[in-house]
Design a protein around this motif. Structure first.
Motif, PDB file in Angstrom:
ATOM      1  N   MET A 118       0.841  -1.169   0.000  1.00  0.00           N
ATOM      2  CA  MET A 118       0.000   0.000   0.000  1.00  0.00           C
ATOM      3  C   MET A 118       0.897   1.246   0.000  1.00  0.00           C
ATOM      4  O   MET A 118       1.902   1.308   0.693  1.00  0.00           O
ATOM      5  CB  MET A 118      -0.908  -0.019   1.231  1.00  0.00           C
ATOM      6  CG  MET A 118      -1.883   1.130   1.233  1.00  0.00           C
ATOM      7  SD  MET A 118      -2.993   1.106   2.649  1.00  0.00           S
ATOM      8  CE  MET A 118      -4.050  -0.241   2.233  1.00  0.00           C
ATOM      9  N   THR A 119       0.500   2.257  -0.767  1.00  0.00           N
ATOM     10  CA  THR A 119       1.268   3.481  -0.914  1.00  0.00           C
ATOM     11  C   THR A 119       0.789   4.535   0.076  1.00  0.00           C
ATOM     12  O   THR A 119      -0.404   4.728   0.272  1.00  0.00           O
ATOM     13  CB  THR A 119       1.103   4.044  -2.338  1.00  0.00           C
ATOM     14  OG1 THR A 119       1.436   3.030  -3.277  1.00  0.00           O
ATOM     15  CG2 THR A 119       1.998   5.224  -2.555  1.00  0.00           C
ATOM     16  N   ALA A 120       1.738   5.213   0.705  1.00  0.00           N
ATOM     17  CA  ALA A 120       1.386   6.281   1.643  1.00  0.00           C
ATOM     18  C   ALA A 120       0.893   7.492   0.856  1.00  0.00           C
ATOM     19  O   ALA A 120       1.394   7.805  -0.215  1.00  0.00           O
ATOM     20  CB  ALA A 120       2.589   6.665   2.482  1.00  0.00           C
ATOM     21  N   ILE A 121      -0.083   8.174   1.397  1.00  0.00           N
ATOM     22  CA  ILE A 121      -0.643   9.347   0.754  1.00  0.00           C
ATOM     23  C   ILE A 121      -0.026  10.594   1.379  1.00  0.00           C
ATOM     24  O   ILE A 121       0.008  10.745   2.590  1.00  0.00           O
ATOM     25  CB  ILE A 121      -2.178   9.388   0.912  1.00  0.00           C
ATOM     26  CG1 ILE A 121      -2.801   8.181   0.222  1.00  0.00           C
ATOM     27  CG2 ILE A 121      -2.737  10.675   0.347  1.00  0.00           C
ATOM     28  CD1 ILE A 121      -4.292   8.075   0.432  1.00  0.00           C
ATOM     29  N   GLU A 122       0.480  11.489   0.519  1.00  0.00           N
ATOM     30  CA  GLU A 122       1.046  12.741   0.991  1.00  0.00           C
ATOM     31  C   GLU A 122       0.095  13.866   0.627  1.00  0.00           C
ATOM     32  O   GLU A 122      -0.380  13.944  -0.493  1.00  0.00           O
ATOM     33  CB  GLU A 122       2.397  13.010   0.337  1.00  0.00           C
ATOM     34  CG  GLU A 122       3.494  12.119   0.846  1.00  0.00           C
ATOM     35  CD  GLU A 122       4.848  12.543   0.321  1.00  0.00           C
ATOM     36  OE1 GLU A 122       5.114  13.759   0.277  1.00  0.00           O
ATOM     37  OE2 GLU A 122       5.612  11.663  -0.057  1.00  0.00           O
ATOM     38  N   LEU A 123      -0.165  14.719   1.568  1.00  0.00           N
ATOM     39  CA  LEU A 123      -1.014  15.872   1.322  1.00  0.00           C
ATOM     40  C   LEU A 123      -0.148  17.068   0.962  1.00  0.00           C
ATOM     41  O   LEU A 123       0.895  17.313   1.556  1.00  0.00           O
ATOM     42  CB  LEU A 123      -1.856  16.203   2.552  1.00  0.00           C
ATOM     43  CG  LEU A 123      -2.882  15.147   2.963  1.00  0.00           C
ATOM     44  CD1 LEU A 123      -3.588  15.584   4.233  1.00  0.00           C
ATOM     45  CD2 LEU A 123      -3.883  14.920   1.860  1.00  0.00           C
ATOM     46  N   ILE A 124      -0.608  17.811  -0.022  1.00  0.00           N
ATOM     47  CA  ILE A 124       0.089  19.028  -0.428  1.00  0.00           C
ATOM     48  C   ILE A 124      -0.689  20.203   0.128  1.00  0.00           C
ATOM     49  O   ILE A 124      -1.870  20.369  -0.137  1.00  0.00           O
ATOM     50  CB  ILE A 124       0.178  19.128  -1.956  1.00  0.00           C
ATOM     51  CG1 ILE A 124       0.989  17.961  -2.499  1.00  0.00           C
ATOM     52  CG2 ILE A 124       0.807  20.456  -2.365  1.00  0.00           C
ATOM     53  CD1 ILE A 124       1.045  17.908  -3.999  1.00  0.00           C
ATOM     54  N   THR A 125      -0.008  21.020   0.906  1.00  0.00           N
ATOM     55  CA  THR A 125      -0.667  22.160   1.532  1.00  0.00           C
ATOM     56  C   THR A 125      -0.514  23.402   0.644  1.00  0.00           C
ATOM     57  O   THR A 125       0.299  23.423  -0.285  1.00  0.00           O
ATOM     58  CB  THR A 125      -0.056  22.455   2.912  1.00  0.00           C
ATOM     59  OG1 THR A 125       1.311  22.851   2.725  1.00  0.00           O
ATOM     60  CG2 THR A 125      -0.122  21.232   3.821  1.00  0.00           C
ATOM     61  N   THR A 126      -1.257  24.436   0.968  1.00  0.00           N
ATOM     62  CA  THR A 126      -1.129  25.684   0.222  1.00  0.00           C
ATOM     63  C   THR A 126       0.251  26.285   0.424  1.00  0.00           C
ATOM     64  O   THR A 126       0.805  26.908  -0.484  1.00  0.00           O
ATOM     65  CB  THR A 126      -2.221  26.698   0.633  1.00  0.00           C
ATOM     66  OG1 THR A 126      -2.193  26.874   2.043  1.00  0.00           O
ATOM     67  CG2 THR A 126      -3.590  26.243   0.205  1.00  0.00           C
ATOM     68  N   GLU A 127       0.835  26.091   1.585  1.00  0.00           N
ATOM     69  CA  GLU A 127       2.195  26.580   1.831  1.00  0.00           C
ATOM     70  C   GLU A 127       3.196  25.843   0.944  1.00  0.00           C
ATOM     71  O   GLU A 127       4.136  26.445   0.416  1.00  0.00           O
ATOM     72  CB  GLU A 127       2.572  26.435   3.308  1.00  0.00           C
ATOM     73  CG  GLU A 127       3.925  27.021   3.660  1.00  0.00           C
ATOM     74  CD  GLU A 127       4.054  28.510   3.333  1.00  0.00           C
ATOM     75  OE1 GLU A 127       5.196  28.947   3.071  1.00  0.00           O
ATOM     76  OE2 GLU A 127       3.038  29.238   3.314  1.00  0.00           O
ATOM     77  N   ASP A 128       3.000  24.533   0.750  1.00  0.00           N
ATOM     78  CA  ASP A 128       3.847  23.764  -0.164  1.00  0.00           C
ATOM     79  C   ASP A 128       3.776  24.353  -1.578  1.00  0.00           C
ATOM     80  O   ASP A 128       4.786  24.483  -2.266  1.00  0.00           O
ATOM     81  CB  ASP A 128       3.428  22.293  -0.208  1.00  0.00           C
ATOM     82  CG  ASP A 128       3.693  21.557   1.089  1.00  0.00           C
ATOM     83  OD1 ASP A 128       4.600  21.973   1.836  1.00  0.00           O
ATOM     84  OD2 ASP A 128       2.981  20.559   1.349  1.00  0.00           O
ATOM     85  N   LEU A 129       2.579  24.709  -1.995  1.00  0.00           N
ATOM     86  CA  LEU A 129       2.387  25.287  -3.328  1.00  0.00           C
ATOM     87  C   LEU A 129       3.041  26.664  -3.433  1.00  0.00           C
ATOM     88  O   LEU A 129       3.618  27.000  -4.464  1.00  0.00           O
ATOM     89  CB  LEU A 129       0.902  25.368  -3.669  1.00  0.00           C
ATOM     90  CG  LEU A 129       0.208  24.026  -3.883  1.00  0.00           C
ATOM     91  CD1 LEU A 129      -1.288  24.232  -4.078  1.00  0.00           C
ATOM     92  CD2 LEU A 129       0.803  23.275  -5.052  1.00  0.00           C
ATOM     93  N   ARG A 130       2.951  27.453  -2.385  1.00  0.00           N
ATOM     94  CA  ARG A 130       3.598  28.775  -2.388  1.00  0.00           C
ATOM     95  C   ARG A 130       5.114  28.632  -2.503  1.00  0.00           C
ATOM     96  O   ARG A 130       5.770  29.374  -3.238  1.00  0.00           O
ATOM     97  CB  ARG A 130       3.242  29.552  -1.119  1.00  0.00           C
ATOM     98  CG  ARG A 130       1.860  30.126  -1.145  1.00  0.00           C
ATOM     99  CD  ARG A 130       1.627  31.043   0.059  1.00  0.00           C
ATOM    100  NE  ARG A 130       0.230  31.401   0.109  1.00  0.00           N
ATOM    101  CZ  ARG A 130      -0.650  30.937   0.982  1.00  0.00           C
ATOM    102  NH1 ARG A 130      -0.264  30.100   1.933  1.00  0.00           N
ATOM    103  NH2 ARG A 130      -1.908  31.311   0.939  1.00  0.00           N
ATOM    104  N   ILE A 131       5.680  27.698  -1.766  1.00  0.00           N
ATOM    105  CA  ILE A 131       7.122  27.450  -1.828  1.00  0.00           C
ATOM    106  C   ILE A 131       7.516  26.993  -3.232  1.00  0.00           C
ATOM    107  O   ILE A 131       8.492  27.471  -3.809  1.00  0.00           O
ATOM    108  CB  ILE A 131       7.545  26.416  -0.761  1.00  0.00           C
ATOM    109  CG1 ILE A 131       7.384  27.010   0.634  1.00  0.00           C
ATOM    110  CG2 ILE A 131       8.977  25.943  -0.992  1.00  0.00           C
ATOM    111  CD1 ILE A 131       7.513  26.000   1.756  1.00  0.00           C
TER     112      ILE A 131
END
Length: 89
Positions: free
Chosen positions: A1-14
Motif C-alpha cells: 500500500m502506498t502512503a498518501i502525501e497531502l500538499i498544503t497551500t504553503e507547499d504550493l507557495r514554496i
C-alpha cells in the motif's frame, strides 16, 4: 500500500517561489551578462528592423533559436549578433 502525501497551500507557495526563481535564473531578464542577455520579440524586431512575420519565419526555418516561457518568446542576444554577422546557421 502506498502512503498518501497531502500538499498544503504553503507547499504550493514554496514551489511557486522556487519555480519563479528558476525561470528568472534561466532567462536572466536583468541582462547582467551580455552573452546571456535575452530579448523579447518586440526588442528583436526593433533591433533587426523586421516585421513580426519575418521574425516568425526566422523561428520556423530554424535560422534564429528561441525559448518560450509561458506565452513570451525570448531570443539570445548572442544568437542575434551571430545572425547579423552571418555566422548563425
Amino acid at each position: 500500500m502506498t502512503a498518501i502525501e497531502l500538499i498544503t497551500t504553503e507547499d504550493l507557495r514554496i514551489f511557486k517561489r522556487e519555480l519563479l526563481d528558476e525561470i528568472k535564473r534561466i532567462v536572466q531578464v536583468d541582462g547582467s551578462s551580455s552573452t546571456n542577455k535575452w530579448l523579447k520579440s518586440i526588442e528583436v524586431r526593433k533591433l533587426l528592423k523586421i516585421s513580426p512575420g519575418t521574425l516568425q519565419n526566422l523561428r520556423i526555418n530554424g535560422t534564429l533559436s528561441f525559448t518560450k516561457v509561458g506565452c513570451i518568446i525570448y531570443y539570445k542576444l548572442d544568437d542575434i549578433n551571430k545572425l547579423l554577422e552571418g555566422g548563425l546557421q
